[in-house]
Scaffold this motif. Sequence first.
Motif, mmCIF file in Angstrom:
data_model
loop_
_atom_site.group_PDB
_atom_site.id
_atom_site.type_symbol
_atom_site.label_atom_id
_atom_site.label_comp_id
_atom_site.label_asym_id
_atom_site.label_seq_id
_atom_site.Cartn_x
_atom_site.Cartn_y
_atom_site.Cartn_z
ATOM 1 N N GLY A 378 -18.230 -39.958 -26.465
ATOM 2 C CA GLY A 378 -17.349 -38.820 -26.729
ATOM 3 C C GLY A 378 -17.180 -38.504 -28.202
ATOM 4 O O GLY A 378 -16.056 -38.299 -28.682
ATOM 5 N N LEU A 379 -18.292 -38.435 -28.935
ATOM 6 C CA LEU A 379 -18.224 -38.219 -30.380
ATOM 7 C C LEU A 379 -17.535 -36.905 -30.734
ATOM 8 O O LEU A 379 -16.720 -36.851 -31.669
ATOM 9 N N LEU A 380 -17.838 -35.825 -30.014
ATOM 10 C CA LEU A 380 -17.256 -34.528 -30.359
ATOM 11 C C LEU A 380 -15.735 -34.546 -30.218
ATOM 12 O O LEU A 380 -15.014 -33.954 -31.034
ATOM 13 N N SER A 381 -15.233 -35.228 -29.211
ATOM 14 C CA SER A 381 -13.777 -35.340 -29.039
ATOM 15 C C SER A 381 -13.157 -36.137 -30.185
ATOM 16 O O SER A 381 -12.080 -35.790 -30.685
ATOM 17 N N ALA A 427 -20.061 -27.291 -23.458
ATOM 18 C CA ALA A 427 -19.597 -26.017 -24.028
ATOM 19 C C ALA A 427 -18.094 -26.059 -24.288
ATOM 20 O O ALA A 427 -17.613 -25.577 -25.322
ATOM 21 N N ASN A 428 -17.325 -26.640 -23.386
ATOM 22 C CA ASN A 428 -15.875 -26.747 -23.585
ATOM 23 C C ASN A 428 -15.539 -27.634 -24.777
ATOM 24 O O ASN A 428 -14.620 -27.335 -25.548
ATOM 25 N N GLU A 429 -16.279 -28.736 -24.933
ATOM 26 C CA GLU A 429 -16.028 -29.626 -26.068
ATOM 27 C C GLU A 429 -16.336 -28.924 -27.392
ATOM 28 O O GLU A 429 -15.623 -29.114 -28.384
ATOM 29 N N ILE A 430 -17.390 -28.116 -27.399
ATOM 30 C CA ILE A 430 -17.734 -27.377 -28.624
ATOM 31 C C ILE A 430 -16.646 -26.362 -28.950
ATOM 32 O O ILE A 430 -16.234 -26.212 -30.114
ATOM 33 N N ARG A 431 -16.145 -25.654 -27.929
ATOM 34 C CA ARG A 431 -15.086 -24.673 -28.167
ATOM 35 C C ARG A 431 -13.828 -25.334 -28.719
ATOM 36 O O ARG A 431 -13.156 -24.795 -29.595
ATOM 37 N N LEU A 432 -13.515 -26.513 -28.195
ATOM 38 C CA LEU A 432 -12.334 -27.224 -28.680
ATOM 39 C C LEU A 432 -12.484 -27.656 -30.133
ATOM 40 O O LEU A 432 -11.491 -27.773 -30.865
ATOM 41 N N LEU A 433 -13.712 -27.879 -30.556
ATOM 42 C CA LEU A 433 -13.962 -28.343 -31.916
ATOM 43 C C LEU A 433 -13.946 -27.198 -32.924
ATOM 44 O O LEU A 433 -13.683 -27.421 -34.114
ATOM 45 N N LEU A 434 -14.192 -25.970 -32.473
ATOM 46 C CA LEU A 434 -14.312 -24.854 -33.407
ATOM 47 C C LEU A 434 -13.012 -24.581 -34.155
ATOM 48 O O LEU A 434 -13.019 -24.333 -35.365
ATOM 49 N N GLN A 435 -11.881 -24.584 -33.427
ATOM 50 C CA GLN A 435 -10.604 -24.259 -34.069
ATOM 51 C C GLN A 435 -10.278 -25.199 -35.227
ATOM 52 O O GLN A 435 -10.022 -24.741 -36.346
ATOM 53 N N SER A 463 -22.404 -20.531 -37.765
ATOM 54 C CA SER A 463 -23.329 -19.586 -37.135
ATOM 55 C C SER A 463 -24.287 -20.306 -36.189
ATOM 56 O O SER A 463 -24.541 -19.849 -35.065
ATOM 57 N N LYS A 464 -24.783 -21.455 -36.617
ATOM 58 C CA LYS A 464 -25.702 -22.237 -35.785
ATOM 59 C C LYS A 464 -24.997 -22.770 -34.546
ATOM 60 O O LYS A 464 -25.542 -22.725 -33.431
ATOM 61 N N ILE A 465 -23.759 -23.265 -34.705
ATOM 62 C CA ILE A 465 -23.014 -23.805 -33.572
ATOM 63 C C ILE A 465 -22.742 -22.720 -32.539
ATOM 64 O O ILE A 465 -22.861 -22.942 -31.329
ATOM 65 N N GLN A 467 -24.502 -20.047 -31.985
ATOM 66 C CA GLN A 467 -25.759 -19.742 -31.290
ATOM 67 C C GLN A 467 -26.050 -20.776 -30.207
ATOM 68 O O GLN A 467 -26.458 -20.427 -29.093
ATOM 69 N N LEU A 468 -25.836 -22.058 -30.537
ATOM 70 C CA LEU A 468 -26.046 -23.114 -29.544
ATOM 71 C C LEU A 468 -25.055 -22.983 -28.392
ATOM 72 O O LEU A 468 -25.405 -23.215 -27.228
ATOM 73 N N LEU A 469 -23.816 -22.604 -28.716
ATOM 74 C CA LEU A 469 -22.806 -22.407 -27.678
ATOM 75 C C LEU A 469 -23.201 -21.273 -26.745
ATOM 76 O O LEU A 469 -23.036 -21.366 -25.520
ATOM 77 N N SER A 470 -23.752 -20.210 -27.308
ATOM 78 C CA SER A 470 -24.195 -19.081 -26.481
ATOM 79 C C SER A 470 -25.326 -19.486 -25.537
ATOM 80 O O SER A 470 -25.411 -18.994 -24.419
ATOM 81 N N SER A 471 -26.194 -20.414 -25.997
ATOM 82 C CA SER A 471 -27.285 -20.867 -25.132
ATOM 83 C C SER A 471 -26.765 -21.715 -23.968
ATOM 84 O O SER A 471 -27.390 -21.774 -22.910
ATOM 85 N N LEU A 472 -25.614 -22.366 -24.182
ATOM 86 C CA LEU A 472 -25.033 -23.174 -23.111
ATOM 87 C C LEU A 472 -24.224 -22.327 -22.137
ATOM 88 O O LEU A 472 -24.215 -22.590 -20.936
ATOM 89 N N SER A 473 -23.538 -21.342 -22.680
ATOM 90 C CA SER A 473 -22.631 -20.543 -21.854
ATOM 91 C C SER A 473 -22.780 -19.078 -22.223
ATOM 92 O O SER A 473 -21.981 -18.520 -22.966
ATOM 93 N N PRO A 474 -23.828 -18.422 -21.711
ATOM 94 C CA PRO A 474 -24.087 -17.034 -22.096
ATOM 95 C C PRO A 474 -22.974 -16.082 -21.683
ATOM 96 O O PRO A 474 -22.701 -15.105 -22.363
ATOM 97 N N LEU A 475 -22.319 -16.333 -20.551
ATOM 98 C CA LEU A 475 -21.229 -15.478 -20.091
ATOM 99 C C LEU A 475 -19.926 -15.990 -20.687
ATOM 100 O O LEU A 475 -19.321 -16.930 -20.186
ATOM 101 N N GLN A 476 -19.512 -15.366 -21.793
ATOM 102 C CA GLN A 476 -18.359 -15.869 -22.525
ATOM 103 C C GLN A 476 -17.051 -15.545 -21.809
ATOM 104 O O GLN A 476 -16.891 -14.479 -21.218
ATOM 105 N N VAL A 477 -16.120 -16.497 -21.870
ATOM 106 C CA VAL A 477 -14.738 -16.231 -21.476
ATOM 107 C C VAL A 477 -14.057 -15.729 -22.732
ATOM 108 O O VAL A 477 -13.878 -16.476 -23.689
#
Length: 610
Positions: A378-381, A427-435, A463-465, A467-477
């Motif tokens: 769980g490195l990202l967390s 994708a959820n872990e990445i979103r939590l890390l962005l803020q 910008s890179k993150i 793009q990677l997030l979009s590849s994981l979850s193209p349909l954004q909430v």
Amino acid sequence: FDECESPDFTDNIYRKIMLVKSQEIPGLGESGWEFLPDTLNYGRVRATLNQFPLDCSMKTPFPQVGAPEESMVHAQTEDMDRTSSDSINEPNIAILDHSWTGTGNDNRYDPGFLMPAIFAALESYARGVMSLEIKQHVSDNWNNENSSPEIGRLCGYVQRLIEKGALSLTIATLCSTCEDLRKVAISSLGIFQLALNSDEAREVKGWRDRPQLGLLVNSIHRGLVMRRQMLLSLENEAKIPKMTPLATIFLARSALILSKPGDPLFVATNRYFLKVGAAHGAFPDFNRLPAFIPLFCSTSDESDQSQKDRTWALSVLKDSFVDPSCYRLVSACHAPELMLTALEHSSESEQGLILDVLHQLFLFGGQAASVHLVDRLGLLSLLRILVSKSKFYGAPTSLKQSLCAVADIAIERATQFVSADSKKQLANEIRLLLQPLVQVFLSTERVSTANDKFADRFCKTLSKIVQLLSSLSPLQVHFSPNGLSISVTLDFLTTCPAHHKSAMVEATLDVSLVRENNASIVDLVSMYLSNINGSNAAKTLLRFHAIAQNYHWDFGGKLLELLLQCSSIGLRFSREQWLDCLEVLMKKRDEANPSSLSTIANTILEQARK
């Protein structure tokens, strides 16, 4: 040579000197190699150990036993004779496949060239002491006692080479993928041990580090013998075993420490090899991570010494982890778990070093490191917890840069190796890390060149993150409790460097927002629409549509005005999306207080739909 800016140029001079001397002095006797210790650069040896080029190979074949005229020097000279005089003017050294990833210029030595030179020099001094069989099999003669002027000259020469780091470079070469180069290293170690264990060396009063270095080289010798016997018992044809870089770099760095009794780490390193000497004397850690646990978990009475021990353990791990096969040995002793546990509570300097080690694990560890660190540990967390603490906002810029580098490569590697079932969770872990990452950026005062570089690095990372997030979850909430705060997003887009603003505006279009009913939404939409162009029109209007659907008419009049201002681009590049945005705003208009703007918009909508 120290004044030469190019390491390649320096290595080329070495070759020219060898060529000239081999022509003037056949066989390059002792006097022909007197220059080598003085020419070696201790700093370049350390740089080579910091990222050893595993794939470097020797340019000439290893000499056959029993052919003095075909010594390494002669083979090297013949190889150069085959080259034209024009080619000698070019840097004729091996290309290092392990590209330099450290700071500054690549000042590493080329072991493929330098190690044969070191061996040839040692062999020229050892000729009068032992037979030429030392080149291939020296185990029966390493403790040979000779009382002669030759052994005295050999000891003096070896001492000079060790002071310049030649012994450390020789030990490190045992992890080379080139078997011929490992042969040269083992033969050179035999001569080093011969000198260190001789009676003449014991009588040299100024050689204070000789007993410790002899203990180290003896432990390597016995460990290699045991390793070779094990391979032969398995009917393995590899008679020159390749050692893991984790062990060889540790040993090489230990040799540098033991050669300087005043080094702060001398006591801890000496204690380790004294224990090895008491247990049959064979180095026990050729197949595991040496001494990491006792050093990283140091409980010295002096807190300063404990910190030095941990720092050395981490720096050796960072420098020696240059091969995917190393990760199995690293994880076997639970080193990643220990580092992640200590990350939050360590000093800023240790945090930076731990982050650098983690970056190295991702860089060279392959899929095994990525899956273990991200999925299982769980490195990202853990990174999110670290950067969410307010005290991290005041951390040095260098520490924030290390954090961004780890987040960048961790998300990149995790995206490459993620399974289909785990994409949503990642994708959820990445979103939590962005803020918290954006908060770290906002907490950095950009008043210096270093901080400006950090801003550039951060914008590229974000910008890179995204793009990677979009590849994981193209349909954004578009709105989520785990999204970015609208006010934080607006602050970020306002303060980011001007040359990155357009790219950052487009990047945040793919990031979910927290639903906040405040006036900042108008300013954010204004920034989105002021950066609208043909390439991002559809994405911008899609975000606008989501905002218009989720906000009360309190801001509707302002949003409508902003939308009408970009009508030319919207109708030209994304007509249907622009009309959908206009339609949702008109549905929210106040029927009791129609404005002239609403009337104009309604007319445009009716005409467009026809």
